[in-house]
Write a protein that holds these residues in place. Structure first.
Motif, PDB file in Angstrom:
ATOM      1  N   TYR A 111     -93.064  61.350 -65.371  1.00 27.83           N
ATOM      2  CA  TYR A 111     -92.157  62.233 -66.099  1.00 27.83           C
ATOM      3  C   TYR A 111     -90.894  61.537 -66.585  1.00 27.83           C
ATOM      4  CZ  TYR A 111     -95.110  65.587 -63.684  1.00 27.83           C
ATOM      5  OH  TYR A 111     -96.178  66.269 -63.196  1.00 27.83           O
ATOM      6  N   LEU A 112     -90.668  60.322 -66.157  1.00 23.15           N
ATOM      7  CA  LEU A 112     -89.439  59.626 -66.519  1.00 23.15           C
ATOM      8  C   LEU A 112     -89.443  59.293 -68.003  1.00 23.15           C
ATOM      9  CD1 LEU A 112     -89.039  57.255 -63.446  1.00 23.15           C
ATOM     10  CD2 LEU A 112     -87.856  59.408 -63.888  1.00 23.15           C
ATOM     11  N   THR A 113     -88.357  59.655 -68.667  1.00 15.47           N
ATOM     12  CA  THR A 113     -88.230  59.385 -70.098  1.00 15.47           C
ATOM     13  C   THR A 113     -87.360  58.149 -70.293  1.00 15.47           C
ATOM     14  OG1 THR A 113     -86.290  60.781 -70.308  1.00 15.47           O
ATOM     15  CG2 THR A 113     -88.450  61.838 -70.643  1.00 15.47           C
ATOM     16  N   ASN A 114     -87.170  57.755 -71.532  1.00 20.72           N
ATOM     17  CA  ASN A 114     -86.389  56.563 -71.818  1.00 20.72           C
ATOM     18  C   ASN A 114     -84.885  56.776 -71.717  1.00 20.72           C
ATOM     19  OD1 ASN A 114     -88.609  54.953 -72.187  1.00 20.72           O
ATOM     20  ND2 ASN A 114     -88.783  55.469 -74.358  1.00 20.72           N
ATOM     21  N   SER A 115     -84.436  57.973 -71.478  1.00 21.80           N
ATOM     22  CA  SER A 115     -82.994  58.190 -71.382  1.00 21.80           C
ATOM     23  C   SER A 115     -82.611  58.973 -70.131  1.00 21.80           C
ATOM     24  CB  SER A 115     -82.472  58.894 -72.629  1.00 21.80           C
ATOM     25  OG  SER A 115     -83.134  60.138 -72.787  1.00 21.80           O
ATOM     26  N   ARG A 116     -83.062  60.226 -70.050  1.00 23.34           N
ATOM     27  CA  ARG A 116     -82.649  61.085 -68.943  1.00 23.34           C
ATOM     28  C   ARG A 116     -83.780  62.037 -68.582  1.00 23.34           C
ATOM     29  NH1 ARG A 116     -79.527  66.138 -69.565  1.00 23.34           N
ATOM     30  NH2 ARG A 116     -79.094  66.830 -67.475  1.00 23.34           N
ATOM     31  N   THR A 117     -83.979  62.196 -67.290  1.00 21.25           N
ATOM     32  CA  THR A 117     -84.938  63.170 -66.783  1.00 21.25           C
ATOM     33  C   THR A 117     -84.174  64.135 -65.886  1.00 21.25           C
ATOM     34  OG1 THR A 117     -86.740  61.572 -66.855  1.00 21.25           O
ATOM     35  CG2 THR A 117     -87.049  63.503 -65.446  1.00 21.25           C
ATOM     36  N   LYS A 118     -84.318  65.426 -66.172  1.00 18.34           N
ATOM     37  CA  LYS A 118     -83.621  66.457 -65.402  1.00 18.34           C
ATOM     38  C   LYS A 118     -84.627  67.170 -64.503  1.00 18.34           C
ATOM     39  CE  LYS A 118     -80.829  70.623 -66.058  1.00 18.34           C
ATOM     40  NZ  LYS A 118     -80.217  71.489 -67.068  1.00 18.34           N
ATOM     41  N   VAL A 119     -84.344  67.186 -63.202  1.00 14.07           N
ATOM     42  CA  VAL A 119     -85.193  67.840 -62.218  1.00 14.07           C
ATOM     43  C   VAL A 119     -84.363  68.939 -61.558  1.00 14.07           C
ATOM     44  CG1 VAL A 119     -86.554  67.533 -60.120  1.00 14.07           C
ATOM     45  CG2 VAL A 119     -86.417  65.675 -61.792  1.00 14.07           C
ATOM     46  N   VAL A 120     -84.858  70.182 -61.626  1.00 11.35           N
ATOM     47  CA  VAL A 120     -84.156  71.313 -61.018  1.00 11.35           C
ATOM     48  C   VAL A 120     -85.057  71.911 -59.948  1.00 11.35           C
ATOM     49  CG1 VAL A 120     -83.116  73.577 -61.400  1.00 11.35           C
ATOM     50  CG2 VAL A 120     -82.866  71.787 -63.121  1.00 11.35           C
ATOM     51  N   ILE A 121     -84.519  72.016 -58.751  1.00 11.53           N
ATOM     52  CA  ILE A 121     -85.256  72.575 -57.619  1.00 11.53           C
ATOM     53  C   ILE A 121     -84.601  73.894 -57.245  1.00 11.53           C
ATOM     54  CG2 ILE A 121     -85.944  72.210 -55.221  1.00 11.53           C
ATOM     55  CD1 ILE A 121     -85.441  69.133 -55.895  1.00 11.53           C
ATOM     56  N   THR A 122     -85.376  74.977 -57.327  1.00 12.00           N
ATOM     57  CA  THR A 122     -84.855  76.289 -56.956  1.00 12.00           C
ATOM     58  C   THR A 122     -85.846  76.963 -56.025  1.00 12.00           C
ATOM     59  OG1 THR A 122     -85.840  77.285 -58.926  1.00 12.00           O
ATOM     60  CG2 THR A 122     -83.536  76.637 -59.079  1.00 12.00           C
ATOM     61  N   GLY A 123     -85.334  77.783 -55.138  1.00 10.63           N
ATOM     62  CA  GLY A 123     -86.221  78.515 -54.250  1.00 10.63           C
ATOM     63  C   GLY A 123     -85.473  79.142 -53.090  1.00 10.63           C
ATOM     64  N   ARG A 124     -86.277  79.696 -52.223  1.00 15.31           N
ATOM     65  CA  ARG A 124     -85.764  80.346 -51.003  1.00 15.31           C
ATOM     66  C   ARG A 124     -86.466  79.726 -49.807  1.00 15.31           C
ATOM     67  NH1 ARG A 124     -82.580  84.351 -51.900  1.00 15.31           N
ATOM     68  NH2 ARG A 124     -82.570  85.463 -53.861  1.00 15.31           N
ATOM     69  N   TYR A 155     -80.757  72.953 -56.636  1.00 16.61           N
ATOM     70  CA  TYR A 155     -80.409  71.536 -56.688  1.00 16.61           C
ATOM     71  C   TYR A 155     -80.822  70.947 -58.023  1.00 16.61           C
ATOM     72  CZ  TYR A 155     -80.259  66.621 -55.243  1.00 16.61           C
ATOM     73  OH  TYR A 155     -80.000  65.286 -55.161  1.00 16.61           O
ATOM     74  N   GLU A 156     -79.963  70.136 -58.595  1.00 18.53           N
ATOM     75  CA  GLU A 156     -80.271  69.472 -59.855  1.00 18.53           C
ATOM     76  C   GLU A 156     -80.147  67.967 -59.663  1.00 18.53           C
ATOM     77  OE1 GLU A 156     -78.100  68.993 -64.111  1.00 18.53           O
ATOM     78  OE2 GLU A 156     -78.423  71.054 -63.430  1.00 18.53           O
ATOM     79  N   LEU A 157     -81.185  67.255 -60.045  1.00 21.27           N
ATOM     80  CA  LEU A 157     -81.213  65.798 -59.986  1.00 21.27           C
ATOM     81  C   LEU A 157     -81.372  65.257 -61.396  1.00 21.27           C
ATOM     82  CD1 LEU A 157     -81.373  63.131 -58.379  1.00 21.27           C
ATOM     83  CD2 LEU A 157     -83.834  63.530 -58.193  1.00 21.27           C
ATOM     84  N   ASN A 158     -80.425  64.441 -61.817  1.00 17.68           N
ATOM     85  CA  ASN A 158     -80.475  63.825 -63.131  1.00 17.68           C
ATOM     86  C   ASN A 158     -80.798  62.346 -62.943  1.00 17.68           C
ATOM     87  OD1 ASN A 158     -79.571  66.046 -64.947  1.00 17.68           O
ATOM     88  ND2 ASN A 158     -77.850  65.994 -63.539  1.00 17.68           N
ATOM     89  N   LEU A 159     -81.899  61.914 -63.518  1.00 19.39           N
ATOM     90  CA  LEU A 159     -82.311  60.524 -63.424  1.00 19.39           C
ATOM     91  C   LEU A 159     -82.033  59.877 -64.771  1.00 19.39           C
ATOM     92  CD1 LEU A 159     -85.676  61.213 -61.614  1.00 19.39           C
ATOM     93  CD2 LEU A 159     -83.547  60.391 -60.584  1.00 19.39           C
ATOM     94  N   VAL A 160     -81.142  58.915 -64.781  1.00 14.16           N
ATOM     95  CA  VAL A 160     -80.710  58.245 -66.011  1.00 14.16           C
ATOM     96  C   VAL A 160     -81.304  56.845 -66.027  1.00 14.16           C
ATOM     97  CG1 VAL A 160     -78.735  57.492 -67.372  1.00 14.16           C
ATOM     98  CG2 VAL A 160     -78.581  59.590 -66.012  1.00 14.16           C
ATOM     99  N   ILE A 161     -82.001  56.528 -67.109  1.00 10.73           N
ATOM    100  CA  ILE A 161     -82.643  55.232 -67.231  1.00 10.73           C
ATOM    101  C   ILE A 161     -81.665  54.237 -67.844  1.00 10.73           C
ATOM    102  CG2 ILE A 161     -84.672  53.991 -68.096  1.00 10.73           C
ATOM    103  CD1 ILE A 161     -85.272  56.446 -66.261  1.00 10.73           C
ATOM    104  N   ASP A 162     -81.442  53.127 -67.133  1.00 19.49           N
ATOM    105  CA  ASP A 162     -80.574  52.053 -67.651  1.00 19.49           C
ATOM    106  C   ASP A 162     -81.371  51.094 -68.486  1.00 19.49           C
ATOM    107  OD1 ASP A 162     -78.305  53.029 -66.418  1.00 19.49           O
ATOM    108  OD2 ASP A 162     -78.578  51.790 -64.627  1.00 19.49           O
TER     109      ASP A 162
END
Length: 162
Positions: A111-124, A155-162
């Motif tokens: 799922y990793l893109t060439n710039s930014r991948t946004k992962v959002v985790i929601t739940g109970r 929770y939000e995780l932003n993965l930024v590709i250098d």
């Protein structure tokens, strides 16, 4: 999203009120009372859950070396021993992976893109006084965060590709 916009508008109205209504106003009490009623009307549209959800989101940003994209990048979401978790992992706003057990691990590499991948985790999760750990492990990066005591994970995780 509309509810968060309403909350933002309410906060802006509160700031405007504190700026406009000053002790030097000739009829400050009445001006504040009228503005207070308008603010109450705006806030009534935002529920307490919306307000709490806005403040309870944890966000983390991690930089990933572009040369490592072909290697595994594991995301693990797990509850404390004996707990349960129901929710979703959403990747880039469209891919949804269900959270239906006490622990879920996903390789984010595809799922990793060439710039930014946004992962959002929601739940109970339960028990409410328990906790949820979110871990990310890549070739040179390991991050572990934990939230607990509310029964809700946001929770939000932003993965930024250098």
């Amino acid at each position: 999203m509309n509810q968060l916009s309403t909350l933002g508008m309410a906060l802006l109205a509160l700031i405007a009120l504190t700026t406009v209504v000053t002790p030097s106003s000739a009829n400050g009490h009445q001006s504040f009372e009228m503005a207070h009623k308008a603010l109450a009307a705006i806030l009534s549209e935002a529920s307490a859950k919306d307000v709490m959800r806005a403040y309870q989101r944890q966000t983390n940003t991690i930089s990933i070396d572009g040369d490592d994209l072909d290697q595994p990048h594991h995301l693990t979401v797990s509850t404390a021993a004996g707990g349960s978790l129901q929710g979703t992992i959403e990747i880039n706003g469209n891919t949804q992976i269900p959270l239906t057990s006490a622990s879920t691990t996903v390789d984010l590499s595809p799922y990793l893109t060439n710039s930014r991948t946004k992962v959002v985790i929601t739940g109970r999760y339960s028990p409410i006084h328990g906790s949820v750990a979110v871990g990310f492990e890549g070739p040179v990066t390991t991050v572990q965060q934990q939230t607990g005591g509310t029964g809700v994970v946001n929770y939000e995780l932003n993965l930024v590709i250098d």
